[in-house]
Design a protein around this motif. Sequence first.
Motif, PDB file in Angstrom:
ATOM      1  N   THR B  55      37.351 -17.201 -10.525  1.00 54.45           N
ATOM      2  CA  THR B  55      37.883 -16.564 -11.743  1.00 54.45           C
ATOM      3  C   THR B  55      39.403 -16.408 -11.731  1.00 54.45           C
ATOM      4  O   THR B  55      39.967 -15.577 -12.435  1.00 54.45           O
ATOM      5  N   SER B  58      41.006 -20.447 -15.627  1.00 51.12           N
ATOM      6  CA  SER B  58      39.884 -20.675 -16.540  1.00 51.12           C
ATOM      7  C   SER B  58      39.716 -22.163 -16.829  1.00 51.12           C
ATOM      8  O   SER B  58      40.699 -22.902 -16.906  1.00 51.12           O
ATOM      9  N   ILE B  71      31.647 -15.830 -17.386  1.00 54.13           N
ATOM     10  CA  ILE B  71      32.889 -15.100 -17.062  1.00 54.13           C
ATOM     11  C   ILE B  71      33.955 -15.223 -18.143  1.00 54.13           C
ATOM     12  O   ILE B  71      34.905 -14.448 -18.161  1.00 54.13           O
ATOM     13  N   LEU B  74      34.619 -12.034 -20.066  1.00 56.60           N
ATOM     14  CA  LEU B  74      35.116 -10.824 -19.399  1.00 56.60           C
ATOM     15  C   LEU B  74      36.634 -10.652 -19.579  1.00 56.60           C
ATOM     16  O   LEU B  74      37.371 -11.639 -19.644  1.00 56.60           O
ATOM     17  N   LEU B  79      37.404  -9.013 -14.736  1.00 51.37           N
ATOM     18  CA  LEU B  79      37.438 -10.110 -13.762  1.00 51.37           C
ATOM     19  C   LEU B  79      37.954  -9.610 -12.407  1.00 51.37           C
ATOM     20  O   LEU B  79      37.436  -9.973 -11.351  1.00 51.37           O
ATOM     21  N   LEU B  82      35.249  -7.811 -10.800  1.00 50.08           N
ATOM     22  CA  LEU B  82      34.239  -8.771 -10.342  1.00 50.08           C
ATOM     23  C   LEU B  82      34.667  -9.398  -9.011  1.00 50.08           C
ATOM     24  O   LEU B  82      33.891  -9.489  -8.058  1.00 50.08           O
TER      25      LEU B  82
END
Lengths: 368, 242
Positions: B55, B58, B71, B74, B79, B82
Amino acid sequence: MLFLAIKNLVQEKTRLLISVGGVAFSVLLILSIQGLYQGWSNKIGEYIRTVPADYWITQTGATDMFHTPSVLPLTVRDFLAGVDGVGSAKPFSGRRVAFAHNGKDINLYVIADDTENNVGAPARVVEGKSVPGKGEIIIDRVVGRSQDIRIGDTIPVAGRELKVAGYSEGGYILSFSFAFATKEDAESILQLPGATNFFLVTVKNGADPAAVVSRIEADPAVDAISKDRFVENNTNIVRDTFLPIILVLLLIGIAVGMTVIGLTIFTSTIEKAREYGVLKAIGVSNRQLYTVVIEQAVTAAVLGYVVGAALALAVSAAAGSYVPEFITEIRWLDAAWILGVTLVMAVAASLLPVRRLSRIDPAEVFRA
Amino acid sequence: MNVVTVQDVSKTFGSGHTAVTAVDHVSLSVEAGDIVLVMGPSGSGKTTLLSMIGTLMSPTGGRILISGQDISTLSPAQLSRLRLQEFGFVFQTFNLLSALTAEENVMMPLLTAGVPRKEARTKARAALEQLQLGHRLRNLPRDLSGGEKQRVAIARSLANDPRLILADEPTANLDAKTGQDVTLLLCGTACRENRAVIIVSHDQRLRTAAKRVITIDDGRLSTEEAGEHNLHCSMHPEAAPA
Ligand SMILES: Nc1ncnc2c1ncn2[C@@H]1O[C@H](COP(=O)(O)OP(=O)(O)O)[C@@H](O)[C@H]1O
Ligand SMILES: [Mg+2]
C-alpha cells in the motif's frame, strides 16, 4: 513519540547545541531588557511612593516630576488649606540640577528637606547624617561610589559649595539621583523665591476625594493628581523609552530563535528523510511524524529557554553589583509570556520541516 | 480468506512515449502461512509489485484486496493503520532508525500502535532474544553487523503480529551465509506463527524454504512453481518436528 524526538535531538549534539544556544541568546536578550524595563520603572517610582501625599498638586498641564515643569506660588497653599476636605497642604520643592565635578557631569534632583513641614526627607539614609544641616547635602550612595564623592567632600551644586553629609539609598535613577539639602539651601539652588514646585495634599478622613479634587481644580492654575497616578506618570517615561526597544529586540530575538530552530530542524529532517520514510512505510501516520518534528523544535526551544532564563537571572544578579544602572526585576509574568513566545516560535519554525515531511514518499524506502 | 489478492494489477510510470510499464496485468493470491519467493531479473517490476501490495504505491490498473478489503477505498490514515497492524516490512538496506537502540527500534511499531512503553519493551526484548540478539539490546545500529541489523529489522517487522511480511531483497547487503541464515530465520518464525511472507530475492538457495516460487519477467508473471518448503519450520529447536 516524544522519545523519538528526544533521541533524534540528542543524536545530533552539535545541532542541538546551536539551536539551544540560539534560543538561549534570544531569551537572555528579551528577558534582560524586559527586566531592566521593570527594574527602572520600579526604581523611578520608589522614592515618589515614599512621599506622604494623597494628591500631588501641580501647575496646570504638568503631569510628572521630570519632563513637565511645574512652578506654583506659595500663596496657593492658603487656597488649598481653605478647600473643604483637605487635611493638609505642604510645599514640595525639587528639580534637576547639573554640574561638573572632577571633570565629570553630575545630575542631581535636588529636593528641599523641609523639616518644619516634614516633607522632602530622604527615603533611607545608610551612612552619615540623616538630616542635612546648613551648607550640607545628602547624596545617593550609588553616586558617591561611582563618582568617588565621599562624606565630608565638598561639591559645587549650581555654583554653591555644599558639603556631603550623608548617603541615602533608593534614589538612584539612571541618569540622575535624588539629593537632599535644607529648605533654605534648596530654595537658593532651585531659585524659587516665594514659589515651590508642587503641593502635597492629604484628604480628610470621610471626605469624598473626587469632590475634593474638583473643588481644588476649580482653580484653573492647578491640577490635582492622585499619588498612584503621579507615580504612574513618572514611570511612564521609562515605558515610553523602553517599549520600542523591547519591541525591536523581541522581533530580533524571535527572528534569531526561529531561524536557528527552523534551520536545524529542517536540515535534520532532510538528513533523516529516509528514516521518516521508513516510519511512514511501517505505519506511522503523518500526524504522528509531524508531532515528532514539532516536539523536537519545542524541546530544543524549552532547553534554550531554560538556559537563557538562567543566564538572564545570573547576569541580572551579577551585573547589578558592577553597573549601578543595571537594575533589573525579572517577574514571573514576564518569564511566562516570554516562554509563550518561545513556544509559539518553535511551532512556527516547525512548519517548513513539516511541509518537507509531508512530501516524503514512503515507497522510496524500497530503493537501495 | 486470502491475506492478499492481486487482481490484474498494472503499474505504468510516466505517460506518452516515456511511459514505463513496470507491472503488467499481474494476478496473485497469498494465503496465511504461504512463503512466496519472488524471483526475476533486475528491473522486472518486483519492487513495484511489492510496494503496491504494501500500500505504499497505488496501481494504475486492477485492484488489490487485503483480507478481502479493496485498499483503493481506504484513506491515507486507514492505509497507515493497515500497514502498522497487518504488515511487516524488511528492506535490503535494513533501514533501522539510527538514533535508536536495537530494542527501541523494535519498540517503535508497538509504541506507534499505542502499546504501553513497559509492555512494548518486554515484547521487543523477547523478540530480539528469539533472534539471538539478547546481548545487543542496547546497541545502536552503527555498532551492529549487517546480519544483526537485519535480524533487528525482522524483529521490528514482527512486532505488531502482522499477517503478511514483505521483504525486498533482504539478503542483498549480506554475505551469502549470513543472508541465508537470516532469511531462513524469518521464514521459520513466520511459518511457525502462520504468517504469510513474500520475499523478493535472487538467492536460489531460498527455494528450500519457499512454499511457492514465482518468477516475474518484464512486469509479467512468467512462472509459478512449488518450492521445496522443508527445513524452515524446524529451523528453531522449539519448532522441531517430533
Ligand atoms: N518511481 C519510478 N518512476 C519511473 N520508473 C520507475 C519507478 N520505479 C520503478 N521504475 C521502473 O520500473 C521498472 C521496474 O522497477 P522495479 O520494480 O524497481 O524492478 P526490480 O525491483 O524488479 O528491480 C524499471 O524499469 C524501473 O526503471
Ligand atoms: Mg527491486
